[in-house]
Design a protein around this motif. Structure first.
Motif, PDB file in Angstrom:
ATOM      1  N   THR A  43      -4.971  -2.277  -0.131  1.00 42.75           N
ATOM      2  CA  THR A  43      -5.861  -1.768   0.910  1.00 42.75           C
ATOM      3  C   THR A  43      -6.747  -2.879   1.452  1.00 42.75           C
ATOM      4  O   THR A  43      -6.941  -3.011   2.672  1.00 42.75           O
ATOM      5  CB  THR A  43      -6.735  -0.626   0.356  1.00 42.75           C
ATOM      6  OG1 THR A  43      -5.880   0.423  -0.119  1.00 42.75           O
ATOM      7  CG2 THR A  43      -7.655  -0.068   1.438  1.00 42.75           C
ATOM      8  N   ASP A  44      -7.290  -3.685   0.537  1.00 39.54           N
ATOM      9  CA  ASP A  44      -8.117  -4.821   0.959  1.00 39.54           C
ATOM     10  C   ASP A  44      -7.311  -5.780   1.821  1.00 39.54           C
ATOM     11  O   ASP A  44      -7.817  -6.313   2.825  1.00 39.54           O
ATOM     12  CB  ASP A  44      -8.662  -5.566  -0.266  1.00 39.54           C
ATOM     13  CG  ASP A  44      -9.735  -4.775  -0.996  1.00 39.54           C
ATOM     14  OD1 ASP A  44     -10.262  -3.808  -0.403  1.00 39.54           O
ATOM     15  OD2 ASP A  44     -10.039  -5.115  -2.153  1.00 39.54           O
ATOM     16  N   GLN A  81      -3.339  -0.632  -5.675  1.00 37.61           N
ATOM     17  CA  GLN A  81      -3.552   0.091  -4.421  1.00 37.61           C
ATOM     18  C   GLN A  81      -4.795  -0.438  -3.709  1.00 37.61           C
ATOM     19  O   GLN A  81      -4.791  -0.630  -2.479  1.00 37.61           O
ATOM     20  CB  GLN A  81      -3.700   1.591  -4.697  1.00 37.61           C
ATOM     21  CG  GLN A  81      -3.876   2.441  -3.453  1.00 37.61           C
ATOM     22  CD  GLN A  81      -4.223   3.878  -3.812  1.00 37.61           C
ATOM     23  OE1 GLN A  81      -5.115   4.119  -4.632  1.00 37.61           O
ATOM     24  NE2 GLN A  81      -3.496   4.832  -3.229  1.00 37.61           N
ATOM     25  N   THR A  82      -5.850  -0.701  -4.473  1.00 34.83           N
ATOM     26  CA  THR A  82      -7.086  -1.253  -3.908  1.00 34.83           C
ATOM     27  C   THR A  82      -6.858  -2.652  -3.346  1.00 34.83           C
ATOM     28  O   THR A  82      -7.346  -2.995  -2.259  1.00 34.83           O
ATOM     29  CB  THR A  82      -8.178  -1.302  -4.988  1.00 34.83           C
ATOM     30  OG1 THR A  82      -8.409   0.027  -5.484  1.00 34.83           O
ATOM     31  CG2 THR A  82      -9.483  -1.868  -4.429  1.00 34.83           C
ATOM     32  N   TRP A 122      -6.202 -11.557  -8.150  1.00 34.51           N
ATOM     33  CA  TRP A 122      -5.739 -10.175  -8.233  1.00 34.51           C
ATOM     34  C   TRP A 122      -4.644  -9.987  -9.269  1.00 34.51           C
ATOM     35  O   TRP A 122      -4.290  -8.852  -9.606  1.00 34.51           O
ATOM     36  CB  TRP A 122      -5.251  -9.684  -6.867  1.00 34.51           C
ATOM     37  CG  TRP A 122      -3.963 -10.315  -6.393  1.00 34.51           C
ATOM     38  CD1 TRP A 122      -3.851 -11.388  -5.583  1.00 34.51           C
ATOM     39  CD2 TRP A 122      -2.635  -9.900  -6.703  1.00 34.51           C
ATOM     40  NE1 TRP A 122      -2.528 -11.678  -5.362  1.00 34.51           N
ATOM     41  CE2 TRP A 122      -1.754 -10.773  -6.043  1.00 34.51           C
ATOM     42  CE3 TRP A 122      -2.087  -8.884  -7.487  1.00 34.51           C
ATOM     43  CZ2 TRP A 122      -0.379 -10.668  -6.137  1.00 34.51           C
ATOM     44  CZ3 TRP A 122      -0.708  -8.774  -7.583  1.00 34.51           C
ATOM     45  CH2 TRP A 122       0.123  -9.661  -6.909  1.00 34.51           C
ATOM     46  N   THR A 133      -3.606   2.094  -9.444  1.00 32.88           N
ATOM     47  CA  THR A 133      -4.791   2.310  -8.604  1.00 32.88           C
ATOM     48  C   THR A 133      -5.438   0.975  -8.245  1.00 32.88           C
ATOM     49  O   THR A 133      -5.897   0.774  -7.107  1.00 32.88           O
ATOM     50  CB  THR A 133      -5.807   3.204  -9.344  1.00 32.88           C
ATOM     51  OG1 THR A 133      -5.184   4.463  -9.642  1.00 32.88           O
ATOM     52  CG2 THR A 133      -7.042   3.446  -8.482  1.00 32.88           C
ATOM     53  N   ARG A 134      -5.484   0.060  -9.217  1.00 32.84           N
ATOM     54  CA  ARG A 134      -6.031  -1.270  -8.952  1.00 32.84           C
ATOM     55  C   ARG A 134      -5.215  -1.997  -7.893  1.00 32.84           C
ATOM     56  O   ARG A 134      -5.754  -2.596  -6.961  1.00 32.84           O
ATOM     57  CB  ARG A 134      -6.063  -2.092 -10.247  1.00 32.84           C
ATOM     58  CG  ARG A 134      -6.745  -3.448 -10.100  1.00 32.84           C
ATOM     59  CD  ARG A 134      -6.638  -4.246 -11.390  1.00 32.84           C
ATOM     60  NE  ARG A 134      -5.303  -4.759 -11.584  1.00 32.84           N
ATOM     61  CZ  ARG A 134      -4.871  -5.927 -11.092  1.00 32.84           C
ATOM     62  NH1 ARG A 134      -5.682  -6.666 -10.349  1.00 32.84           N
ATOM     63  NH2 ARG A 134      -3.644  -6.342 -11.318  1.00 32.84           N
ATOM     64  N   LEU A 138       0.836  -1.202   0.000  1.00 31.17           N
ATOM     65  CA  LEU A 138       0.000   0.000   0.000  1.00 31.17           C
ATOM     66  C   LEU A 138       0.873   1.254   0.000  1.00 31.17           C
ATOM     67  O   LEU A 138       0.610   2.215  -0.744  1.00 31.17           O
ATOM     68  CB  LEU A 138      -0.926  -0.005   1.215  1.00 31.17           C
ATOM     69  CG  LEU A 138      -1.847   1.205   1.370  1.00 31.17           C
ATOM     70  CD1 LEU A 138      -2.734   1.368   0.150  1.00 31.17           C
ATOM     71  CD2 LEU A 138      -2.694   1.073   2.649  1.00 31.17           C
TER      72      LEU A 138
END
Length: 434
Positions: free
Chosen positions: A137-138, A133-134, A150, A130-131, A113
């Motif tokens: 974060t998850d 990053q998501t 992923w 950005t993907r 992250l």
């Protein structure tokens, strides 16, 4: 005189393979990338190791080298390499993406992250970053993804360092599958799942035998389970024309393992009535490849059963493969024949040249005649030596490939032991990917 011509051609073939100049670093990198994308990560890693020890190292080489470390599970070493790259080039998108993925592989979600946040400071609004990053974060929030979900990259993203973990298992058909050339317009694997191949060849003999012509057309389909290749073979010999239906399968088994399965059927006496074959391949992390299998060939008058095995090795831009056939016969006799293939990859894994040397009569060779009687691949005790040269190159857009081959054969005559005939063969294969 004919033998003199044959000897000259033989010398030309041998000399040609060694006259080719050594490839530059860019060519070596393309080959390493192609092998890595096929799933042969350890082989690519070994190639890149030699390139990394040169005085000046290209940034793309450094990124792919660090990626292979990550794919091998050496996350700490990979992190160190990515940090070195990003300290010098903070806007290198591929380095940022690979560095974030390295932390995700290692399940270091907090670090991933932090890296993705930092990357987006230098590369604004990047969809793939950005993907990731998501995903990171998850992960921090305890939300994980099943299997390799992923890893998938959005279709709008052109990422030349796709994850080799999602690439198909490599296959021995040479058929190095559809791979993006990183220095050209990308052609994604998802878009190239189909291949049509057309082949034509002719063989001339120095005595007794009329020329033999052969041709084939095949269709290859890439699936999630492996490749499927139906084929129609045609042969014209001794005034006869015959057709054989053939099917090749290359199923994936497990990590490092894949298989080759074959079945052929024909009602023509130019071909076996039935033929069945199979091999199981294992790719070791050292770049060595093993296989073991068998062949069963059913003729109208006789069945042939052979045990076959092979040993392959990738080193630098070269691939070496040694295959043997062990065929038990009556009276406790056993025939052994073998082939050695040496292949040199050029600018990438779909462009190469190779030399094939064979000794003994293989159960997979074409048929000949003795008088008016057709002799199939069962002439297991006839002395034979063969040498062939192959060269394959692709079109500019990598959608088409062309392969030429020229070979010479020296074989003992079945009806006159100690007497030999010579033959010269040449063929052309056209391949189109879509």
């Amino acid at each position: 005189m004919r033998k003199t011509y044959l000897n000259i051609i033989l010398l030309f073939l041998v000399a040609g393979i060694f006259r080719v100049s050594s490839q530059d670093t860019a060519g070596n990198f393309d080959t390493a990338y192609a092998l890595a994308y096929e799933g042969k990560t350890n082989t690519a890693h070994n190639m890149l190791y030699l390139m990394m020890n040169k005085p000046a190292v290209d940034e793309d080489i450094s990124i792919l080298w660090a990626s292979t470390l990550s794919w091998r599970g050496d996350y700490d070493l990979a992190r160190s390499e990515f940090n070195g790259i990003l300290s010098k080039s903070k806007t290198n998108r591929e380095a940022w993406i690979s560095a974030v993925k390295n932390e995700l592989y290692a399940k270091n979600y907090a670090t991933a992250l932090g890296l993705s946040n930092k990357a987006l400071m230098h590369i604004k609004n990047d969809k793939e970053l950005t993907r990731l990053q998501t995903v990171a974060t998850d992960g921090v929030n305890g939300i994980t993804y099943d299997s390799d979900g992923w890893f998938n990259v959005s279709s709008t993203i052109s990422n030349k360092f796709r994850d080799a973990k999602k690439s198909p298992a490599a296959s021995k058909e040479s058929n190095i599958t559809e791979i993006d050339n990183v220095h050209k317009t990308p052609v994604t694997e998802e878009k190239l799942k189909n291949t049509v191949m057309v082949n034509s060849a002719v063989t001339f003999f120095d005595k007794r035998f009329d020329p033999i012509t052969t041709s084939s057309i095949s269709y290859k389909r890439q699936t999630s389970f492996g490749s499927i290749i139906p084929r129609i073979n045609n042969s014209n010999r001794v005034g006869k024309n015959g057709i054989q239906l053939d099917l090749d399968l290359y199923p994936k088994i497990a990590k490092g393992f894949y298989a080759y399965l074959n079945y052929g059927y024909s009602q023509s006496d130019l071909y076996p009535d039935h033929k069945v074959g199979g091999d199981v391949y294992y790719n070791h992390k050292s770049g060595i490849e093993f296989s073991a299998g068998g062949r069963f060939i059913n003729f109208a008058t006789k069945d042939v059963k052979s045990i076959t095995n092979s040993l392959g090795y990738y080193t630098g831009n070269y691939y070496f493969s040694l295959r043997s056939y062990i065929t038990p016969e009556s009276d406790n006799l056993t025939n052994v024949s073998g082939n050695l293939l040496v292949r040199k990859y050029l600018k990438d894994a779909k462009n190469y040249m190779g030399l094939n040397v064979g000794v003994g009569f293989s159960p997979e060779l074409r048929q000949f005649t003795s008088g008016d009687q057709l002799l199939a691949e069962t002439l297991l005790y006839i002395e034979s030596q063969r040498l062939s040269f192959e060269y394959q190159f692709t079109s500019k857009n990598n959608l088409s490939a062309y392969r030429t081959n020229v070979g010479v054969l020296r074989q003992e005559q079945s009806f006159d032991p100690g007497s030999y005939f010579y033959s010269i063969s040449a063929g052309l294969t056209y391949q189109f990917n879509f």
